[in-house]
Motif scaffolding. Structure first.
Motif, PDB file in Angstrom:
ATOM      1  N   UNK A  28       0.820  -1.210   0.000  1.00  0.00           N
ATOM      2  CA  UNK A  28       0.000   0.000   0.000  1.00  0.00           C
ATOM      3  C   UNK A  28       0.853   1.259   0.000  1.00  0.00           C
ATOM      4  N   UNK A  29       1.940   1.257   0.782  1.00  0.00           N
ATOM      5  CA  UNK A  29       2.773   2.457   0.888  1.00  0.00           C
ATOM      6  C   UNK A  29       3.391   2.827  -0.456  1.00  0.00           C
ATOM      7  N   UNK A  30       3.945   1.835  -1.162  1.00  0.00           N
ATOM      8  CA  UNK A  30       4.553   2.122  -2.462  1.00  0.00           C
ATOM      9  C   UNK A  30       3.482   2.549  -3.464  1.00  0.00           C
ATOM     10  N   UNK A  35       1.897   4.325  -7.680  1.00  0.00           N
ATOM     11  CA  UNK A  35       1.097   3.521  -8.618  1.00  0.00           C
ATOM     12  C   UNK A  35      -0.280   3.232  -8.026  1.00  0.00           C
ATOM     13  N   UNK A  36      -1.086   4.300  -7.782  1.00  0.00           N
ATOM     14  CA  UNK A  36      -2.353   4.109  -7.064  1.00  0.00           C
ATOM     15  C   UNK A  36      -3.502   3.600  -7.937  1.00  0.00           C
ATOM     16  N   UNK A  54      -6.058  -7.739  -4.375  1.00  0.00           N
ATOM     17  CA  UNK A  54      -5.006  -6.758  -4.127  1.00  0.00           C
ATOM     18  C   UNK A  54      -3.644  -7.363  -4.457  1.00  0.00           C
ATOM     19  N   UNK A  55      -2.872  -6.646  -5.268  1.00  0.00           N
ATOM     20  CA  UNK A  55      -1.530  -7.106  -5.651  1.00  0.00           C
ATOM     21  C   UNK A  55      -0.567  -5.927  -5.604  1.00  0.00           C
ATOM     22  N   UNK A  56       0.717  -6.235  -5.547  1.00  0.00           N
ATOM     23  CA  UNK A  56       1.738  -5.206  -5.521  1.00  0.00           C
ATOM     24  C   UNK A  56       1.989  -4.620  -6.898  1.00  0.00           C
ATOM     25  N   UNK A  57       2.401  -3.363  -6.930  1.00  0.00           N
ATOM     26  CA  UNK A  57       2.817  -2.728  -8.180  1.00  0.00           C
ATOM     27  C   UNK A  57       4.024  -3.468  -8.752  1.00  0.00           C
ATOM     28  N   UNK A 243       7.671   8.209 -13.443  1.00  0.00           N
ATOM     29  CA  UNK A 243       6.920   8.070 -14.698  1.00  0.00           C
ATOM     30  C   UNK A 243       5.562   7.429 -14.414  1.00  0.00           C
ATOM     31  N   UNK A 244       5.559   6.360 -13.617  1.00  0.00           N
ATOM     32  CA  UNK A 244       4.312   5.672 -13.307  1.00  0.00           C
ATOM     33  C   UNK A 244       3.362   6.593 -12.545  1.00  0.00           C
TER      34      UNK A 244
END
Length: 339
Positions: A28-30, A35-36, A54-57, A243-244
């Protein structure tokens, strides 16, 4: 003398880096900062997304691999950074609670012809989870100083007062623009969008690097002056994450405008990966980078009805008009619903 120099990376050798367990808070923090997208920041919204959970960026996953490499090798080495990433593939999602290890293989090693005190090492990484499933692969070269070699002269940083070679701003974008709310079927190769500009502040460079890429030229202004780069500069992964960040902000603006017109916004899914990522010049503290994305092609997905893949070339140009960052990416993009 650092423990690892160019000569210590022997082609054919393989090592395991890690492990590290990825928490929900880490994801969530990253994602909230860089990359929200719904499937990275909202468990409920993620259920109705392309992925369904829910998955990581993917950029976070790449940073995890970077940190494993840094802790095990780079921070006690003569590393001088990487010129880019040849290819990266996100093969499986990273979920909260996953434990990741990186399988590092040395593919090739070559002494530099132009700089005898530097060598280039080619690596292949396979990031695997607790079930031995490969979640990401990455291929790239890293520069290392040769053992007992003379120090490499630092690059000359452009003077802050230098004028830009070309105007940076929306008016500088040539060619057609993306439509207001494009579905995959509306995309046209050659369409270019300016995503925005970002100034890399010293404290932001250090904060990102301490967490993901704590090499001395990213975290210590004094040590950076004696490095190849000659001054504090941003991690390449930081330039990519920004960029993201700007891409998502741009897409959110399109979404809000579409909703205001009573339209259903076209959705984007995850990216399978990218190729030809290049960190062409250092991004120093105080530099302002303007990012652009150009559509290079699109095709329908054979395995995902209602979706397709959009291909794009992306660049970042600093305030001096110099291209500092580029890559070729792809993303799942929703097709226009049938009526």
């Amino acid at each position: 003398m650092p423990r690892f120099a160019f000569e210590d990376f022997v082609p054919g050798t393989t090592e395991i880096l890690g492990p590290v367990t990825v928490s929900k808070d880490d994801i969530l923090a990253f994602a909230r900062e860089y990359d929200p997208q719904p499937f990275h920041v909202d468990e409920i919204a993620a259920r109705d997304s392309f992925v369904g959970t829910l998955i990581g960026s993917g950029w976070h996953t790449a940073c995890i691999n970077m940190r494993l490499l840094a802790d095990d090798k780079i921070l006690d080495s003569t590393s001088m950074g990487a010129p880019g990433i040849d290819e990266l593939k996100w093969l499986k999602p990273v979920r909260p609670g996953d434990t990741l290890r990186s399988r590092m293989t040395v593919v090739d090693a070559r002494a530099s012809k132009s700089r005898p005190s530097i060598g280039l090492v080619q690596f292949q990484f396979a990031l695997v989870n607790q079930n031995d499933e490969t979640v990401m692969t990455q291929a790239n070269w890293i520069m290392f100083g040769r053992r007992d070699a003379e120090p490499v002269p630092a690059l000359a940083r452009p003077a802050p007062a230098e004028a830009a070679a070309a105007p940076i701003g929306t008016d500088a974008v040539e060619g057609p623009r993306f439509s207001a709310n494009p579905y995959l079927d509306d995309l046209v190769a050659g369409d270019t969008e300016e995503l925005g500009s970002y100034t890399f502040a010293t404290d932001e460079i250090i904060r990102f690097a301490r967490q993901h890429d704590p090499q001395r030229f990213h975290v210590d202004p004094d040590a950076a002056k004696h490095s190849l780069f000659g001054d504090l500069c941003a991690s390449g992964w930081h330039t990519a994450a920004v960029w993201m960040k700007l891409m998502i902000a741009h897409r959110e603006e399109i979404r809000v405008q579409a909703l205001a017109r009573g339209e259903r916004p076209a959705r984007l899914g995850p990216s399978p990966g990218f190729t030809n990522l290049k960190w062409l010049k250092p991004v120093y503290a105080g530099d302002t980078v303007t990012y652009r994305s150009t559509l290079t092609g699109a095709r329908a997905s054979a395995s995902r009805p209602g979706w397709g893949l959009a291909f794009h070339h992306n660049t970042g140009v600093n305030q001096h008009g110099e291209e500092v960052f580029s890559f070729d990416g792809m993303v799942f993009w929703e097709r226009r619903p049938e009526r």
